[in-house]
Each structure stands twice: as structure tokens, then as C-alpha cells.
Design an enzyme around this catalytic site. Structure first.
Site, PDB file in Angstrom:
ATOM      1  NE  ARG A 165     -72.151  25.332 -32.838  1.00  0.00           N
ATOM      2  CZ  ARG A 165     -73.155  25.805 -32.106  1.00  0.00           C
ATOM      3  NH1 ARG A 165     -73.404  27.099 -32.064  1.00  0.00           N
ATOM      4  NH2 ARG A 165     -73.929  25.002 -31.432  1.00  0.00           N
ATOM      5  CG  HIS A 198     -72.606  11.678 -37.384  1.00  0.00           C
ATOM      6  ND1 HIS A 198     -72.280  11.773 -36.053  1.00  0.00           N
ATOM      7  CD2 HIS A 198     -73.201  12.850 -37.705  1.00  0.00           C
ATOM      8  CE1 HIS A 198     -72.665  12.940 -35.583  1.00  0.00           C
ATOM      9  NE2 HIS A 198     -73.225  13.615 -36.569  1.00  0.00           N
ATOM     10  N   GLY A 202     -72.234  15.093 -31.286  1.00  0.00           N
ATOM     11  CA  GLY A 202     -73.101  15.342 -30.136  1.00  0.00           C
ATOM     12  C   GLY A 202     -73.472  16.811 -30.151  1.00  0.00           C
ATOM     13  CD  GLU A 203     -75.075  21.500 -28.136  1.00  0.00           C
ATOM     14  OE1 GLU A 203     -74.375  21.964 -27.214  1.00  0.00           O
ATOM     15  OE2 GLU A 203     -75.255  22.116 -29.213  1.00  0.00           O
ATOM     16  CB  CYS A 210     -70.656  15.861 -36.363  1.00  0.00           C
ATOM     17  SG  CYS A 210     -72.101  16.916 -36.656  1.00  0.00           S
ATOM     18  CD  GLU A 221     -70.366   8.695 -35.527  1.00  0.00           C
ATOM     19  OE1 GLU A 221     -71.056   9.622 -35.058  1.00  0.00           O
ATOM     20  OE2 GLU A 221     -69.524   8.876 -36.447  1.00  0.00           O
TER      21      GLU A 221
END
Length: 193
Positions: A111, A176, A52-53, A84, A178
Site C-alpha cells: 500500500r 485511476h 478510495g480508502e 488502487c 476513471e
């Protein structure tokens, strides 16, 4: 991985792609639940902090009182997996000035190493602990691990950059899993818990 014992796995549902993790866990017939309150951590075998963020996730973890509860649960043996932004969140240090990570895993993370959203890509990677078949990893504004502590095992490298690692029951991936139909990385995490 064979038959996995049924584990109670939570997915932190403050921000990010938590529903995608739940879908794979359900496909594996695993007890899984969305975690929205710190007290819900107490009965878990494992917790996933999704992508996400990272700035938002770190801020919400502190605003909702999760930081100390996550650290306490990990110290009592709960498994923890950051994907992530989740990897950024649980790192000990960042190469960037923000956000302030919660400092659980002895890694230094950079990042957005691979660029912006438009630079997203997929790559087949080998992951130690999985079978010999490569995993189709999806990278979206992905971080990398710049440094690992002495108790951290590197599990996957792409172009000389560390993209997956483990420290006891703490696991991180810069990609990711998922977002794929392949459940092997989730099975690996369940086997850790």
C-alpha cells in the site's frame, strides 16, 4: 478496441470514486449501475471495485456481506477490476498488517508505495492489451504489486514496479483510469467480461 458487446457492469458503491467509473461507462454507452447490496451482483458481467480508502472498503465489504458473494460471482465467470484501493481489496496478500484483503487475485500488494496524497503524480505508461499509445496514468497514494502468482500476467510496469496485472477475468490497476477522459482501460475491462 472496436465495437464492444453491451455488458452489465456494476461499480461497488460503498466508498470511493464510484461515480467517476459510472461516468466513463455511460460515455461508452454501457449498462452500468451502482452496487449497494450483495444480491445486486447476481446478474452482472463485471464488477469494478473503485479507488478510495482500502481499510474502509474492506471493512464495509465484510459488514454488508459482499465477500462471499463477490467470490462466488467471480467463480461463475464475472469479471472483476480493482483500481488502487480496489487492487488492495482483492489481493491475496498485503505487505502491510491491515486491512485484511478478500484474497481473490494471486498477488502481493504494498500500500501507499508512492507516498501520501501530496505525492500524487501523473505518468504516461504502456499497457499490454491497449494500442501503442501510452496511457496517462494518475497515481494517488498508489499501491504496487510486489509479487505475482504463476497465473498472473503483468500488463504494465513503471520504474521496475508492477502497476497493472490480470489473472483470467480479474484485472487490477494501481492508478485511476476513471479520473481521465481516456476510456481505453475501461474498454479493455469490458472486452474481458
Amino acid at each position: 478496441m472496436g465495437n464492444l458487446p453491451d455488458k452489465k457492469i456494476g461499480v461497488l458503491a460503498l466508498q470511493g470514486d464510484f461515480y467517476e467509473h459510472i461516468a466513463i461507462l455511460k460515455k461508452l454507452d454501457n449498462k452500468s449501475l451502482l452496487i449497494k447490496k450483495p444480491e445486486e451482483l447476481e446478474s452482472l458481467d463485471g464488477l469494478i471495485i473503485p479507488g478510495g480508502e482500502s481499510t474502509t472498503i474492506c471493512k464495509l465489504i465484510r459488514n454488508y456481506g459482499f465477500e462471499e458473494k463477490i467470490k462466488l460471482s467471480v467463480s461463475k465467470g464475472m469479471g472483476l477490476w480493482g483500481t488502487c484501493a480496489g487492487m488492495i481489496t482483492i489481493a491475496k496478500k498485503l505487505k502491510d498488517d491491515y486491512p485484511k484483503p478478500i484474497g481473490i487475485m494471486d498477488i502481493t500488494v504494498e500500500r501507499n508505495f508512492y507516498g501520501r496524497q501530496i505525492d500524487s503524480f501523473e505518468e504516461k505508461v504502456s499497457i499490454k492489451g491497449l494500442d501503442d499509445n501510452k496511457f496517462n496514468a494518475i497515481f494517488i497514494r498508489a499501491p504496487i504489486i510486489r509479487e505475482v502468482g504463476k497465473n498472473v500476467e503483468v500488463l504494465s510496469i513503471l520504474n521496475n514496479e508492477i502497476i497493472a496485472a490480470r489473472q483470467d477475468k480479474i484485472f487490477v490497476t494501481s492508478f485511476h483510469p476513471e479520473l481521465t477522459e481516456d476510456s481505453r482501460v475501461h474498454e479493455y475491462f469490458l472486452s474481458m467480461c
